[in-house]
Motif scaffolding. Sequence first.
Motif, PDB file in Angstrom:
ATOM      1  N   GLY A   1       0.266  -4.306   1.160  1.00 40.10           N
ATOM      2  CA  GLY A   1      -0.447  -5.380   0.489  1.00 40.10           C
ATOM      3  C   GLY A   1       0.240  -5.695  -0.820  1.00 40.10           C
ATOM      4  N   SER A   2      -0.430  -6.528  -1.597  1.00 37.20           N
ATOM      5  CA  SER A   2       0.068  -6.788  -2.946  1.00 37.20           C
ATOM      6  C   SER A   2      -1.113  -6.459  -3.850  1.00 37.20           C
ATOM      7  N   ILE A   3      -1.167  -5.200  -4.236  1.00 36.69           N
ATOM      8  CA  ILE A   3      -2.423  -4.654  -4.735  1.00 36.69           C
ATOM      9  C   ILE A   3      -2.601  -4.864  -6.231  1.00 36.69           C
ATOM     10  N   GLN A   4      -3.781  -5.330  -6.571  1.00 34.82           N
ATOM     11  CA  GLN A   4      -4.120  -5.507  -7.970  1.00 34.82           C
ATOM     12  C   GLN A   4      -5.308  -4.604  -8.264  1.00 34.82           C
ATOM     13  N   LEU A   5      -5.162  -3.725  -9.233  1.00 29.02           N
ATOM     14  CA  LEU A   5      -6.203  -2.733  -9.479  1.00 29.02           C
ATOM     15  C   LEU A   5      -7.228  -3.258 -10.485  1.00 29.02           C
TER      16      LEU A   5
ATOM     17  N   VAL B   1      -9.187  -8.796  -0.564  1.00 30.27           N
ATOM     18  CA  VAL B   1      -8.968  -9.749  -1.650  1.00 30.27           C
ATOM     19  C   VAL B   1      -7.952  -9.194  -2.644  1.00 30.27           C
ATOM     20  N   PHE B   2      -8.098  -7.908  -2.977  1.00 33.35           N
ATOM     21  CA  PHE B   2      -7.227  -7.348  -4.010  1.00 33.35           C
ATOM     22  C   PHE B   2      -5.947  -6.762  -3.443  1.00 33.35           C
ATOM     23  N   ALA B   3      -5.834  -6.748  -2.111  1.00 35.11           N
ATOM     24  CA  ALA B   3      -4.564  -6.378  -1.499  1.00 35.11           C
ATOM     25  C   ALA B   3      -3.859  -7.640  -1.013  1.00 35.11           C
ATOM     26  N   ARG B   4      -4.513  -8.774  -1.166  1.00 31.54           N
ATOM     27  CA  ARG B   4      -3.944 -10.073  -0.820  1.00 31.54           C
ATOM     28  C   ARG B   4      -3.437 -10.126   0.620  1.00 31.54           C
ATOM     29  N   ARG B   5      -4.142  -9.490   1.488  1.00 31.59           N
ATOM     30  CA  ARG B   5      -3.731  -9.566   2.882  1.00 31.59           C
ATOM     31  C   ARG B   5      -4.973  -9.449   3.747  1.00 31.59           C
TER      32      ARG B   5
END
Lengths: 214, 553, 97, 205
Positions: free
Chosen positions: B349-353, B280-284
Amino acid sequence: MFSGASTFADAVDGAFLFILVISVALLVLITFLMIYFVIKYNRKRHKKAVNIEGSLPLEILWTVIPTILVLAMFWYGWYGYKKIRDVPEDAMVVQVSGQMWQWSFTYENGLVTDTLYVPVDTPVRLNLISLDVNHSIFIPAFRVKEDVIPNRTNFTWFQATNVGSYDIACAEYCGLLHAYMYTKVVVMEEEDYSQWFVTASAEMDAGEPEEIES
Amino acid sequence: MANGTLYMPETEPNYLDYRGRFKGILGWILSTDHKRIGLLYLYSMGLFLTVGIFFGFMMRLELIAPGKVIIEPQTYNSFFTLHGIIMIFLFIIPGLPAVFGNFFLPILIGAKDVAFPRINLLSWWLFAIGGGLAITSVFLPGGPADTGWTFYVPYSIRSTTNVLPAAFAAFILGFSSILTGINFVTTIHRLRAPGMDWFKMPLFIWSLYATAWIQVLATPIIGITLLLVAVERLFGIGLFDPALGGDPVLFQHLFWIYSHPAVYIMILPAMGVISEIIPVFARRTIFGYSFIAFSSLAIAFFGSLVWAHHMFTAGMSDTGRFVFSLLTFLVAIPSAIKVFNWIATLYKGSIQLAPPMLYALGFIFLFSIGGLTGLMQGALSINIHIHDTSFIVGHFHYVMFGGTGFGIFAALHYWLPKMYGRMYNEKRAKVGFWVLITGFNLLYFPMLVMGWLGMPRRYYDYLPEFHVYHFISTIGSWILITGLLIMAVNLILGVRRGAKATDNPWGGETLEWRIQTPPTHENFHEIPVITGGPYEYKINENGQEEKKYEEVT
Amino acid sequence: MSNHESHENHVTGYGVYLLVWLGLLMLTGITVAVAGIDFGRITITVALLIAAIKSWLVLTIFMHLKFEDTTFKIFVFVAVITFVVFIVLLFADYLFM
Amino acid sequence: MSSGDHTAHVHRDDYGSRMGMWLFLFTELILFGGLFLIYAVYRFMYPTEFHVAAMELDTVFGAVNTIILLTSSLTIAMSITALQRNRKTLSLVLQFATILLAISFMVNKYFEWGAKFGYGLYPGSEMLLDKPSGEILFFGLYYTMTGLHGLHVLIGIVFIGIIMYQVWIGRVHSTNYVRLESAGLYWHLVDIIWIFLFPLFYLII
């Protein structure tokens, strides 16, 4: 890493070092990749993710490599363990009894002590009996430990390599004063030991109350 | 997964406001709604956790210096017994399955409830009764049990303390766990939404499925074993008592036949949560879905075969030790597979911390330390030396607290907005995390070191050479508790006064994010038809951020 | 969800049950009769083998396992195997003392 | 389905109910399994003592009880068929017969245990404690295992009794009989356990 004082300390420490190095390497790798990816592919810089569903070669790689590593670790552990279990035939035998919350050591001639005296460079076999609940004899400096269990006769052995005095602890929880079930093993030069043994046995024969032979 | 939202906006009240047959508190403790039962577990567990932390805190305080500091040895022995019983049977074992499994298992597979809602409620009642009995035993004449949570015979037969109520409590709790397991297996087999075949299930469900099987097939062993200890104490029947010819080691075998797989009951669902959060938080999509799914089953299977590595110094035969050491090392492989797949999921990914992600990454770090120190114990020669030392204590706290505990915290930060419809303060959550993980390592790393140096476990007092490690460890416990307080206060404030959460604050793709926040009583207005996998991220392709919450007006 | 309802209509006749019952009684008779004879070490094996056959009859016919679908059979298999594995591993210790 | 606040959840899933019951039976199997593990180990450790101790048990009691339980398994299985064929009265009679057989099993057990207690062979008794360890363990296991089994028989009696009532008032009937099936499954498991207990305690040589 603290220095061992028995013949199999090296094998134990070697296995420990081997696994420690691999573990640290793996931990550093995992942590580094985690931090690196989090920075490099942060949403601020990397808006669009790439969907990669998996890779069979990679899965095989990281199944096979850990398998080889753990098998090597297993073998190393077993190798050291064999030494801990193979008691030399000519070992001197001492019977260890554990009871709440003290140890006593009975020598082959019936001599009983509450501190273990042994000669250096001589194999010593410990036959373990318990008079009440489970205990466990633990000599950290020798890398020795074995549970002392009622209705069972476990054993362990060691061969001390250095003269000195080392702690013996109880490692299996045994009630109120479990933490105080400490005693010492005193490793002496061969001559000193013989001298001690003769004197102590003579004292016993002179009739010390708790050391009567049956 | 199904597209769009799956409820009719504004037509039904959410489950928190829903009025069933009973009002007020009865509407909760008699509710068969899986979501309310999940919250019942959450509250009761929160209570037990607080008590468990108290005992842990007191033990650490006692150990800050050699000799007596605040409590007597007998009290100390009771404290570590109660700390173990409460944390294991009342917090970590039910932690994820009973709270988040109950709440989200039906939602994640597109069902309206579990297969046997009333048995589900019965599980909670048994849990509450067992927990109550365990706590009550502290105050009964005779004093709290002092056998350690392992109840080893013959000490547990001889001790004059309240071993009986404690053993009965564990027996009842085991029953609660079994019923949850039966419910989950049946639910997963029978109530998956149309189109959700096994390989479209979220990975949390896979982990719950593996866990449920262990609950069903291993728990009865501890039930009967503790019952036998009780019978021995009550009627003097000879079963394990060495005075009557019994073999104390046989008790240990039976105890660990359950209690080792129980470790996997604790850790597998946490691994499932991590597998939910990272994509979910790596959007992949997750890397290696089927490998993660099957590794759960592999861990459950191999995990049931390694119990005797808790007994390497108990005097087993060499063959026994050989077999169990080898099998123990094999368990490491599926665990390693999981860790590598999680890391690979971060790649590109598109990582959100966000806080849940932070906790998930904290889990990977701490669990890795726990797992790697586990390898050292698997090796026979090393095990002999570090067995029953504080090395073991450090190791299992890394796995159980750093692993499962952080898994529970990650799940809390991830799902709480959905459960209550309100958002906590993210900045404060991150501060809490960093304080927590700092305290954690200060508390438990010294244990690994002094364990190797020969500090036995369950010791009220210690030799002066260990003072410095114990001192650091106790300081660590204070920092850790500060972190826990920051986290707890932040979450409670969030639930009570936080901004309203949207339906999908994190941009997740699994079903729970497609329904109303908080969910309606029935979860879904209509059972969805599933068409895709659980982690197919398409919405992010225009690169836009999900809206996390609406401003409170 | 796939249709598992085939079992619902299955009705086992009284005759089948009676036959199984007779079989079970016969096996009980055999096991009691044989108990008097000492086969040495295999006595216990024979007794357990007969018990296993009896359980098999009860499981498949009385408990309808024969008419349930594969999932149930796999379940029973897993449960029994788990128990067998417990015994085998336990004796990996005791057998070599 | 549930206590009223789940009206829309009402769905009947007989297959699911049976699955739940089977899973429950596995836990029962493993529960006794733990005792069988103990039995196996002690028998291995003390073969001769076990042999001597088993001589004390009366094979006739055991054999009669085996026949009783097997027959009760038959009656409960037939009662399901009867209900499926919509012959309610016959089904009730067969269930009642099952309960009667279960009670006679317990009566038999009572006399068997009573005789042992009568001449002083019970846990903690002087007579027992004078015997060698292996025999003490044998009788410990004997009382625990047959006792736990007896407890299951009692639970079974109550279980079948409740279902009988539900058949009587028509809640369980020819198209909705999964509860009777569950009771049957439970009862057969109790039977299977006994099938193993019988040779292990009464017949070992």
